[in-house]
Scaffold this motif. Structure first.
Motif, short mmCIF file in Angstrom:
data_model
loop_
_atom_site.label_atom_id
_atom_site.label_comp_id
_atom_site.label_asym_id
_atom_site.label_seq_id
_atom_site.Cartn_x
_atom_site.Cartn_y
_atom_site.Cartn_z
N ARG A 248 0.84 -1.19 0.00
CA ARG A 248 0.00 0.00 0.00
C ARG A 248 0.88 1.25 0.00
N GLU A 249 0.34 2.31 -0.55
CA GLU A 249 1.05 3.59 -0.58
C GLU A 249 1.48 3.98 0.83
N GLY A 250 2.76 4.33 0.96
CA GLY A 250 3.27 4.82 2.24
C GLY A 250 3.76 3.76 3.20
N GLU A 269 8.58 0.80 -6.00
CA GLU A 269 7.59 1.33 -6.93
C GLU A 269 6.19 1.22 -6.35
N VAL A 271 5.13 1.05 -3.05
CA VAL A 271 4.79 1.83 -1.85
C VAL A 271 4.87 3.33 -2.10
N GLY A 272 5.41 3.73 -3.23
CA GLY A 272 5.41 5.13 -3.61
C GLY A 272 6.41 5.98 -2.85
N GLU A 273 6.39 7.28 -3.15
CA GLU A 273 7.37 8.20 -2.58
C GLU A 273 7.26 8.32 -1.08
N THR A 274 6.09 8.10 -0.53
CA THR A 274 5.93 8.23 0.93
C THR A 274 6.27 6.94 1.67
N GLY A 275 6.54 5.89 0.93
CA GLY A 275 6.94 4.63 1.54
C GLY A 275 8.45 4.56 1.71
#
Length: 392
Positions: A248-250, A269, A271-275
Motif C-alpha cells: 500500500r502507498e506509504g 515502486e 509503496v510510492g514516494e511516501t513509503g
C-alpha cells in the motif's frame, strides 16, 4: 536386489522398503519394480541406484541427455520422468515437508502444485549459469552424484543455447579447480575460473559486470553475483510476491537477503514516494545499493541479515529470500519482534521453509497462501513462495 519402489522423498530419491530395511533409490519412479545397486550404507538406511527397470512407470521416458543415469552426471535427478510427473513428484515433496516438519495443516495445502515456468525449450536449455569442475588433466566436466568422480561431457542439456555453443567445455583449464560461464540478459557470456571451491572467482573473459532485466528495470551485478538461473524466474517471483503482499502507498518494507535488489525495486515502486524500503545484503557482487540508487525511497545495508534485522525496528512488509539453509531462528525472532502485517518467503529448499514455518508459528504467524514453481526442471529442486500473516 529387486525392489518395488514406493513414494518420492526429498533429495531426488524414491523410497523402497525390504524386510524392515529402507532404501533411498535414485533413477526410479513410484510404483516401479527395479533392480538396485547399493551406493552407500548408513546405520538406519542405505542409498541405491536403480540399475535395471523391470516394470516401468507410465511416467518414465528415455532421458534426453546421454550423460544422465546411474554412475553418470549427477546434475539432473529426474530426466527419466516426464516434465509433468516431475512437477507432481516435487509437489508431493513440498506437501510432505510442510506437513511433517512445518506442522502445516494438510487441509491448507490441498491441491498444492508445482507450476511450470514458460520457456521455449520447455524443461531443457534454461540454465543461465553453469560451473564445471576441472580435472587434473585440465578438462572440465560435471561430478557424479555425491562423488568426486568427474564426468566429461560435450554439452549440458539444461544449459542455455549460448552456453551449449560456447567453447568452455572444449578448452583445457590447466591448474584450475573449476570454470564457470554466465549467460546474461544482454546476450553476452562471462567466463570465470576458480583455483578451488572456496577460492574467489577470477574473471577470464566477457563482461565483468553483467546485466539482468526484470520488467522495465535493469540490474547490474558482478559476473559472480547471485541471480536466478531460470530466465523466467525473477519476473515471475516478483509478480507473485507483490500479488501476495499487496503493498500500500506509504508502507515500509524490508527486502532481506536482497541480492541485486529486484524485490526491493518492485516494492519501492509499489509503496510510492511516501513509503520506505530497506534492502539487506552482504555480497558485494550483488551491487545492491547501486541498483537501488534510482529510487529515492529505497536504500541498502551491507551486512548479515541475522545481525542487522533485530536493529531495524518495526515494518509493514517483508520479503525474505534466504539461502538454501533457510533464515534460521534468529532472523525469525527478529521478524516476530518487528510485527510486519505480511511476510513473503521465497524458498529454494522445502525443508528449510518448513523449519522456518514452524518457527514463524511460534512467533504468531501462519501460512496464508502458497505457490511453487519448477524453476529447475530435470532436477529435484523447485522454488516455493509462501505468504505468512499474523494469526487472527
Amino acid at each position: 536386489m529387486i525392489v518395488t519402489v514406493g513414494d518420492v522423498a526429498a533429495g531426488g530419491h524414491c523410497v523402497a522398503r525390504v524386510d524392515g530395511e529402507v532404501y533411498f533409490v535414485r533413477h526410479a519412479l513410484p510404483g516401479e519394480r527395479v533392480r538396485i545397486e547399493i551406493t552407500e550404507r548408513k546405520k538406519r538406511f542405505a542409498f541405491a541406484d536403480a540399475v535395471e527397470v523391470l516394470e516401468a512407470s507410465p511416467d518414465r521416458v528415455e532421458p534426453p541427455c546421454r550423460f544422465a543415469g546411474p554412475s553418470k552426471c549427477g546434475g539432473c535427478d529426474f530426466q527419466h520422468a516426464t516434465p509433468e510427473s516431475q512437477r507432481r513428484l516435487k509437489a508431493k515433496v513440498l506437501f510432505d515437508q510442510l506437513t511433517r516438519i512445518g506442522g502445516i495443516d494438510p487441509a491448507r495445502l490441498d491441491g498444492v502444485e508445482v507450476e511450470a515456468l514458460a520457456w521455449p525449450e520447455g524443461a531443457l536449455g534454461w540454465r543461465t549459469r553453469m560451473q564445471y569442475a576441472v580435472g587434473p588433466d585440465g578438462r572440465p566436466g560435471l561430478r557424479a552424484h555425491k562423488s568426486h568422480d568427474l564426468i566429461h561431457i560435450d554439452k549440458c542439456a539444461i544449459a542455455t543455447e549460448r552456453i551449449r555453443e560456447s567453447e568452455v567445455l572444449g578448452k583445457h583449464w590447466d591448474g584450475m579447480g573449476a570454470v564457470g560461464v554466465v549467460d546474461t540478459d544482454d546476450e553476452q557470456l562471462a567466463v570465470y575460473t576458480q583455483l578451488r571451491r572456496t577460492a574467489r572467482p577470477h574473471h577470464k573473459s566477457g563482461p565483468k559486470l553483467v546485466h539482468q532485466q526484470v520488467g522495465s528495470n535493469e540490474f547490474e551485478i558482478g559476473f559472480d553475483g547471485f541471480w536466478q538461473v531460470h530466465p523466467a524466474a525473477a519476473s515471475t517471483f516478483l509478480e507473485c510476491a507483490l500479488d501476495f503482499l499487496q503493498p500500500r502507498e506509504g508502507e515500509s518494507a524490508w527486502d532481506l537477503y536482497a541480492g541485486a535488489g529486484a524485490f526491493a525495486a518492485g516494492l519501492a515502486e509499489a509503496v510510492g514516494e511516501t513509503g520506505r524500503v530497506v534492502a539487506v545484503e552482504n555480497a558485494p557482487a550483488s551491487r545492491t545499493a547501486a541498483n537501488l540508487a534510482r529510487w529515492k525511497n529505497a536504500g541498502a545495508i551491507d551486512g548479515d541479515v541475522a545481525a542487522i534485522a533485530p536493529d531495524l525496528g518495526s515494518v509493514d512488509l517483508v520479503v525474505l529470500d534466504p539461502p538454501r539453509s533457510g533464515a534460521g531462528p534468529e532472523v525469525v525472532v527478529a521478524l516476530g519482534e518487528a510485527r510486519p502485517r505480511a511476510i513473503c518467503y521465497i524458498a529454494c529448499d522445502a525443508g528449510a521453509l518448513a523449519r522456518d514455518a514452524s518457527d514463524l508459528a511460534i512467533e504468531g504467524y501462519e501460512l496464508k497462501r502458497l505457490r511453487a514453481f519448477d524453476a529447475f526442471p530435470m532436477t529435484q529442486h523447485f522454488e516455493t513462495i509462501a505468504l505468512f500473516e499474523p494469526v487472527d
